[in-house]
Scaffold this motif. Structure first.
Motif, PDB file in Angstrom:
ATOM      1  N   TRP A 200     -15.504 -13.316  -3.392  1.00  0.00           N
ATOM      2  CA  TRP A 200     -16.379 -14.271  -2.700  1.00  0.00           C
ATOM      3  C   TRP A 200     -17.105 -15.174  -3.691  1.00  0.00           C
ATOM      4  O   TRP A 200     -17.315 -16.366  -3.416  1.00  0.00           O
ATOM      5  N   ALA A 201     -17.454 -14.633  -4.849  1.00  0.00           N
ATOM      6  CA  ALA A 201     -18.100 -15.452  -5.873  1.00  0.00           C
ATOM      7  C   ALA A 201     -17.150 -16.542  -6.371  1.00  0.00           C
ATOM      8  O   ALA A 201     -17.563 -17.669  -6.646  1.00  0.00           O
ATOM      9  N   ALA A 202     -15.868 -16.178  -6.474  1.00  0.00           N
ATOM     10  CA  ALA A 202     -14.856 -17.155  -6.903  1.00  0.00           C
ATOM     11  C   ALA A 202     -14.718 -18.298  -5.906  1.00  0.00           C
ATOM     12  O   ALA A 202     -14.285 -19.397  -6.250  1.00  0.00           O
ATOM     13  N   LYS A 203     -15.083 -18.035  -4.655  1.00  0.00           N
ATOM     14  CA  LYS A 203     -15.025 -19.066  -3.612  1.00  0.00           C
ATOM     15  C   LYS A 203     -16.309 -19.880  -3.550  1.00  0.00           C
ATOM     16  O   LYS A 203     -16.490 -20.709  -2.651  1.00  0.00           O
ATOM     17  N   GLY A 204     -17.203 -19.603  -4.498  1.00  0.00           N
ATOM     18  CA  GLY A 204     -18.428 -20.380  -4.592  1.00  0.00           C
ATOM     19  C   GLY A 204     -19.607 -19.857  -3.804  1.00  0.00           C
ATOM     20  O   GLY A 204     -20.643 -20.521  -3.701  1.00  0.00           O
ATOM     21  N   LYS A 205     -19.492 -18.642  -3.261  1.00  0.00           N
ATOM     22  CA  LYS A 205     -20.574 -18.080  -2.462  1.00  0.00           C
ATOM     23  C   LYS A 205     -21.692 -17.557  -3.370  1.00  0.00           C
ATOM     24  O   LYS A 205     -21.429 -16.851  -4.332  1.00  0.00           O
ATOM     25  N   SER A 207     -25.054 -15.131  -4.233  1.00  0.00           N
ATOM     26  CA  SER A 207     -25.221 -13.682  -4.019  1.00  0.00           C
ATOM     27  C   SER A 207     -25.761 -13.351  -2.646  1.00  0.00           C
ATOM     28  O   SER A 207     -25.300 -12.412  -1.990  1.00  0.00           O
ATOM     29  N   TRP A 208     -26.750 -14.119  -2.171  1.00  0.00           N
ATOM     30  CA  TRP A 208     -27.350 -13.789  -0.873  1.00  0.00           C
ATOM     31  C   TRP A 208     -26.337 -13.952   0.250  1.00  0.00           C
ATOM     32  O   TRP A 208     -26.320 -13.172   1.207  1.00  0.00           O
ATOM     33  N   GLU A 209     -25.447 -14.957   0.139  1.00  0.00           N
ATOM     34  CA  GLU A 209     -24.451 -15.185   1.183  1.00  0.00           C
ATOM     35  C   GLU A 209     -23.353 -14.114   1.129  1.00  0.00           C
ATOM     36  O   GLU A 209     -22.853 -13.675   2.169  1.00  0.00           O
ATOM     37  N   ILE A 210     -22.985 -13.690  -0.092  1.00  0.00           N
ATOM     38  CA  ILE A 210     -22.024 -12.592  -0.228  1.00  0.00           C
ATOM     39  C   ILE A 210     -22.591 -11.340   0.428  1.00  0.00           C
ATOM     40  O   ILE A 210     -21.882 -10.597   1.119  1.00  0.00           O
ATOM     41  N   GLY A 211     -23.879 -11.114   0.236  1.00  0.00           N
ATOM     42  CA  GLY A 211     -24.525  -9.959   0.854  1.00  0.00           C
ATOM     43  C   GLY A 211     -24.447 -10.007   2.365  1.00  0.00           C
ATOM     44  O   GLY A 211     -24.213  -8.979   3.021  1.00  0.00           O
ATOM     45  N   GLN A 212     -24.615 -11.205   2.948  1.00  0.00           N
ATOM     46  CA  GLN A 212     -24.510 -11.345   4.398  1.00  0.00           C
ATOM     47  C   GLN A 212     -23.094 -11.049   4.881  1.00  0.00           C
ATOM     48  O   GLN A 212     -22.893 -10.380   5.893  1.00  0.00           O
ATOM     49  N   ALA A 219     -29.521  -7.654  -3.948  1.00  0.00           N
ATOM     50  CA  ALA A 219     -29.625  -6.860  -5.174  1.00  0.00           C
ATOM     51  C   ALA A 219     -28.361  -6.047  -5.418  1.00  0.00           C
ATOM     52  O   ALA A 219     -27.913  -5.900  -6.560  1.00  0.00           O
ATOM     53  N   THR A 220     -27.768  -5.527  -4.344  1.00  0.00           N
ATOM     54  CA  THR A 220     -26.535  -4.740  -4.482  1.00  0.00           C
ATOM     55  C   THR A 220     -25.376  -5.625  -4.919  1.00  0.00           C
ATOM     56  O   THR A 220     -24.541  -5.212  -5.730  1.00  0.00           O
ATOM     57  N   VAL A 221     -25.317  -6.848  -4.379  1.00  0.00           N
ATOM     58  CA  VAL A 221     -24.273  -7.800  -4.796  1.00  0.00           C
ATOM     59  C   VAL A 221     -24.391  -8.069  -6.291  1.00  0.00           C
ATOM     60  O   VAL A 221     -23.394  -8.017  -7.034  1.00  0.00           O
ATOM     61  N   LYS A 222     -25.602  -8.346  -6.745  1.00  0.00           N
ATOM     62  CA  LYS A 222     -25.821  -8.621  -8.170  1.00  0.00           C
ATOM     63  C   LYS A 222     -25.461  -7.416  -9.018  1.00  0.00           C
ATOM     64  O   LYS A 222     -24.930  -7.545 -10.124  1.00  0.00           O
ATOM     65  N   PHE A 223     -25.755  -6.209  -8.492  1.00  0.00           N
ATOM     66  CA  PHE A 223     -25.428  -4.969  -9.205  1.00  0.00           C
ATOM     67  C   PHE A 223     -23.917  -4.864  -9.410  1.00  0.00           C
ATOM     68  O   PHE A 223     -23.442  -4.582 -10.512  1.00  0.00           O
ATOM     69  N   HIS A 224     -23.131  -5.109  -8.335  1.00  0.00           N
ATOM     70  CA  HIS A 224     -21.675  -5.003  -8.436  1.00  0.00           C
ATOM     71  C   HIS A 224     -21.090  -6.085  -9.342  1.00  0.00           C
ATOM     72  O   HIS A 224     -20.165  -5.830 -10.121  1.00  0.00           O
ATOM     73  N   LEU A 225     -21.630  -7.298  -9.265  1.00  0.00           N
ATOM     74  CA  LEU A 225     -21.128  -8.379 -10.115  1.00  0.00           C
ATOM     75  C   LEU A 225     -21.455  -8.104 -11.586  1.00  0.00           C
ATOM     76  O   LEU A 225     -20.631  -8.385 -12.466  1.00  0.00           O
ATOM     77  N   ALA A 226     -22.625  -7.553 -11.840  1.00  0.00           N
ATOM     78  CA  ALA A 226     -22.992  -7.214 -13.216  1.00  0.00           C
ATOM     79  C   ALA A 226     -22.099  -6.104 -13.761  1.00  0.00           C
ATOM     80  O   ALA A 226     -21.669  -6.149 -14.924  1.00  0.00           O
ATOM     81  N   ASN A 227     -21.815  -5.098 -12.924  1.00  0.00           N
ATOM     82  CA  ASN A 227     -20.916  -4.025 -13.339  1.00  0.00           C
ATOM     83  C   ASN A 227     -19.524  -4.562 -13.653  1.00  0.00           C
ATOM     84  O   ASN A 227     -18.887  -4.171 -14.628  1.00  0.00           O
ATOM     85  N   ALA A 234     -17.243  -9.588 -19.998  1.00  0.00           N
ATOM     86  CA  ALA A 234     -17.484 -11.012 -19.758  1.00  0.00           C
ATOM     87  C   ALA A 234     -18.981 -11.305 -19.777  1.00  0.00           C
ATOM     88  O   ALA A 234     -19.795 -10.455 -19.441  1.00  0.00           O
ATOM     89  N   ARG A 235     -19.321 -12.518 -20.145  1.00  0.00           N
ATOM     90  CA  ARG A 235     -20.711 -12.960 -20.151  1.00  0.00           C
ATOM     91  C   ARG A 235     -20.948 -13.863 -18.939  1.00  0.00           C
ATOM     92  O   ARG A 235     -20.565 -15.020 -18.933  1.00  0.00           O
ATOM     93  N   GLY A 236     -21.546 -13.296 -17.919  1.00  0.00           N
ATOM     94  CA  GLY A 236     -21.865 -14.094 -16.744  1.00  0.00           C
ATOM     95  C   GLY A 236     -20.796 -14.044 -15.675  1.00  0.00           C
ATOM     96  O   GLY A 236     -19.667 -13.581 -15.870  1.00  0.00           O
ATOM     97  N   ARG A 237     -21.168 -14.578 -14.509  1.00  0.00           N
ATOM     98  CA  ARG A 237     -20.311 -14.529 -13.333  1.00  0.00           C
ATOM     99  C   ARG A 237     -19.028 -15.337 -13.493  1.00  0.00           C
ATOM    100  O   ARG A 237     -17.935 -14.857 -13.185  1.00  0.00           O
ATOM    101  N   ALA A 238     -19.139 -16.567 -13.983  1.00  0.00           N
ATOM    102  CA  ALA A 238     -17.966 -17.431 -14.108  1.00  0.00           C
ATOM    103  C   ALA A 238     -16.938 -16.822 -15.058  1.00  0.00           C
ATOM    104  O   ALA A 238     -15.736 -16.835 -14.799  1.00  0.00           O
ATOM    105  N   SER A 239     -17.420 -16.278 -16.169  1.00  0.00           N
ATOM    106  CA  SER A 239     -16.524 -15.651 -17.137  1.00  0.00           C
ATOM    107  C   SER A 239     -15.856 -14.416 -16.544  1.00  0.00           C
ATOM    108  O   SER A 239     -14.671 -14.161 -16.764  1.00  0.00           O
ATOM    109  N   ALA A 240     -16.604 -13.649 -15.753  1.00  0.00           N
ATOM    110  CA  ALA A 240     -16.039 -12.449 -15.119  1.00  0.00           C
ATOM    111  C   ALA A 240     -14.925 -12.821 -14.150  1.00  0.00           C
ATOM    112  O   ALA A 240     -13.873 -12.170 -14.094  1.00  0.00           O
ATOM    113  N   ILE A 241     -15.151 -13.876 -13.382  1.00  0.00           N
ATOM    114  CA  ILE A 241     -14.127 -14.342 -12.435  1.00  0.00           C
ATOM    115  C   ILE A 241     -12.865 -14.767 -13.184  1.00  0.00           C
ATOM    116  O   ILE A 241     -11.747 -14.409 -12.804  1.00  0.00           O
TER     117      ILE A 241
END
Length: 248
Positions: A200-205, A207-212, A219-227, A234-241
């Protein structure tokens, strides 16, 4: 002996820590967890390993099958979500959780009701974080019972559970980790929820919208993305994707 006197005698059981640190079998881990329950006035225990979904517990099989089949541990369980937000050992009580958390949906209320029905109504749960990228990088250790925990019990048992869980995780890594083939390369293994959040992050969503979309907290979305980012180095969301796409 009165309840107050019993609480004043609660001390860290070094013999039990020694036993778990030298444990070599799955049955041994179960027995030691049961001993911890007995010494600390709990009735239920559960060790849940997120990566390969390994569970050691004395919960009823029917409850466990329902829980795992619905994958409630993947961002839906209110108790687990509360622990992930605090990232430490936390005492909880379903009596207050069910009444003081109005944002819970119907499925989350069902999860709490299922716990209540098997006598899992109050306890102490702690998350364990291990080496990023390994099958043991995240686990939950929880002890519970039917009766409430007093304020003094919460104060005493939160740090004891936290320390015991660290020893238990160390033993679990040794006992449960599958032997790797010689020369086999270790690749990052993302959980289904981490993959969903990355997708969902790759689609531009945000964190709050991914949670919905996934019915979990921001907070849980951010936890999973950080993990996921940690596992992918990777450093950051874009790099992880980008890393995730590259690895397929």
């Amino acid at each position: 002996m009165t309840r107050k006197e019993n609480l004043s005698s609660v001390v860290l059981d070094l013999d039990l820590l020694y036993a778990v640190s030298h444990c070599e079998t799955t049955d041994g881990l179960r027995r030691i967890a049961e001993q911890f329950c007995e010494k600390n006035e709990f009735s239920r225990f559960i060790y849940g390993l997120a990566g390969p979904d390994i569970v050691l517990t004395n919960y009823p099989n029917e409850w466990l099958e329902t829980y795992v089949q619905n994958r409630w541990h993947r961002g839906k369980d209110p108790v687990i979500n509360a622990i992930n937000e605090r990232r430490r050992s936390v005492a909880w009580d379903l009596r207050s959780l069910r009444t003081c958390t109005p944002s819970l949906d119907a499925e989350q209320h069902r999860i709490l009701a299922e716990r209540w029905d098997v006598g899992v109504r109050a306890g102490v749960t702690t998350p364990i974080y291990d080496q990023p990228g390994s099958p043991f990088d995240y686990a939950i250790v929880s002890f519970s019972r039917e009766t409430p925990l007093s304020a003094r019990e919460r104060e005493l048992r939160e740090p004891i559970v936290q320390l015991f869980a660290a020893y238990f995780q160390s033993a679990a890594v040794r006992v449960l980790e599958p032997t790797k083939a010689i020369g086999e390369q270790s690749e990052p293994k993302l959980t289904p929820r981490e993959i969903e959040c990355l997708t969902w992050a790759a689609k531009g969503k945000p964190s709050w919208e991914i949670g919905q979309v996934l019915s979990i907290t921001t907070a849980t979305v951010k936890f999973h993305l950080a993990n996921a980012a940690t596992k992918l180095k990777a450093r950051g969301r874009a790099s992880a994707i980008a890393h995730a796409i590259k690895l397929g």
